[in-house]
Design a protein around this motif. Sequence first.
Motif, PDB file in Angstrom:
ATOM      1  N   PRO A 175      12.737 -29.398 -16.098  1.00 54.77           N
ATOM      2  CA  PRO A 175      13.163 -28.018 -15.850  1.00 54.77           C
ATOM      3  C   PRO A 175      14.397 -27.891 -14.977  1.00 54.77           C
ATOM      4  N   SER A 213      10.284 -26.133 -18.766  1.00 59.43           N
ATOM      5  CA  SER A 213       9.008 -26.485 -18.147  1.00 59.43           C
ATOM      6  C   SER A 213       7.943 -26.630 -19.209  1.00 59.43           C
ATOM      7  N   SER A 266       3.975 -26.307 -20.271  1.00 51.76           N
ATOM      8  CA  SER A 266       2.775 -25.571 -19.884  1.00 51.76           C
ATOM      9  C   SER A 266       1.493 -26.270 -20.297  1.00 51.76           C
ATOM     10  N   THR A 269       3.618 -28.414 -25.123  1.00 56.92           N
ATOM     11  CA  THR A 269       3.942 -27.005 -25.290  1.00 56.92           C
ATOM     12  C   THR A 269       4.800 -26.568 -24.118  1.00 56.92           C
ATOM     13  N   LEU A 270       5.968 -26.011 -24.425  1.00 62.19           N
ATOM     14  CA  LEU A 270       6.882 -25.553 -23.387  1.00 62.19           C
ATOM     15  C   LEU A 270       6.563 -24.114 -23.003  1.00 62.19           C
ATOM     16  N   ASP A 271       7.037 -23.714 -21.832  1.00 61.35           N
ATOM     17  CA  ASP A 271       6.763 -22.364 -21.353  1.00 61.35           C
ATOM     18  C   ASP A 271       7.301 -21.288 -22.292  1.00 61.35           C
ATOM     19  N   ASP A 272       8.357 -21.607 -23.016  1.00 62.31           N
ATOM     20  CA  ASP A 272       8.924 -20.612 -23.930  1.00 62.31           C
ATOM     21  C   ASP A 272       8.233 -20.598 -25.296  1.00 62.31           C
TER      22      ASP A 272
END
Length: 381
Positions: free
Chosen positions: A36, A112, A114, A122-125
């Motif tokens: 990140p 980032s 998640s 799995t990314l935050d977006d």
Amino acid sequence: MPSPSLIVVGGGLAGGLCALALAKHRPDVAITLVEPGVAIGGNHLWSFFDADVTGDGRVLIDPLIAHRWPGYSVRFPNHDRRITEGYNSIPSDCLDAQVRAALPADAIVHASASALTPTCVTLDDGRLLEATAVLDARGFTAPPAHLACGWQKFVGQLLTIPAGHGLAEPIVMDARVDQADGYRFVYSLPFSPTELFVEDTYYTDGPELDRAELVSRIADYAATQGWAVATVSRAETGVLPVVMAGDFDRFWPAIDPVARAGVRGGLFHPLTSYSLPDAVRFAIWLVREAPLDATLGPATRTRAEARWKRGRFDRLLAKMLFRAADPPERYRILERFYRLPAPLIARFYSGRSTVADRVRILAGKPPVPLARAIAALGEKL
């Protein structure tokens, strides 16, 4: 069979070295590094002794070394010593540059994560990244669960001293400073005749860091040494766990299938919080031996568990430091340690203490009250 692919989550020291080692030695592996922050490695300075890293590991990190000295000194109220062993420093911008040169630009994802599984991130977006293996190299985001810790805390600054500072080699520990809050020392690295990196470090029971206080201490220390500081640049802070005891099976449950590296897997020295030797050894193992598939998780856990078992003696020493000595007297333990033979000191820092070393460290009259030392060693945390 398709070529293996690996997602490394966390671009700090451990994750950056893993990505760099794979890029150099396993070109068949497609690497994705998820970080990140804007820079690989963040804003840090890592230092190590020559004995800490050897063989293939030294080949890996030699290009990252920005400064090297033939020896170093320690200073205590009743004991000063110079040790003839090479000492090296790696700034995080060197790691960043090397990783970016080794990986394709699209292999570094600044985001980032998640959620992680052994083969998916799995990314935050909301984006989903898939690979044959996933490696969690993120650091601690909170005090580590199921570990009894003290804390090593520091603030470091790069000082410009136009008239010169007069140091030719590092002072790794100067404990001739106020010890009221616990074991405290000042660490100095001469980058040039006029540039000096100075770090104020102390060991205390809690993780709270008063940055302003430590900045003030650095200024006071510089004034005491007679250094007229013109500018202050490159600043970093750290709060690192010093592990006295814990439950490895609860820290990393066997049912957790996701692979871990670095401090996330407990791969650091329990007493010094020192992670570079373990990070280098892990990166070489990842390249040479690790299964780059969904079984990477159990393989990394087995490796971390073995490291945990090897660290039992170091955790006992950490417990003695925090439990057997009053804060103003903790320096005596390190002062006594630095009277021991230089090869023993080198093995201790590298995490390779022998049985004979451990006997020698504990032999003789302890530098703390005997009854409290015995009580501390037997205390359940």
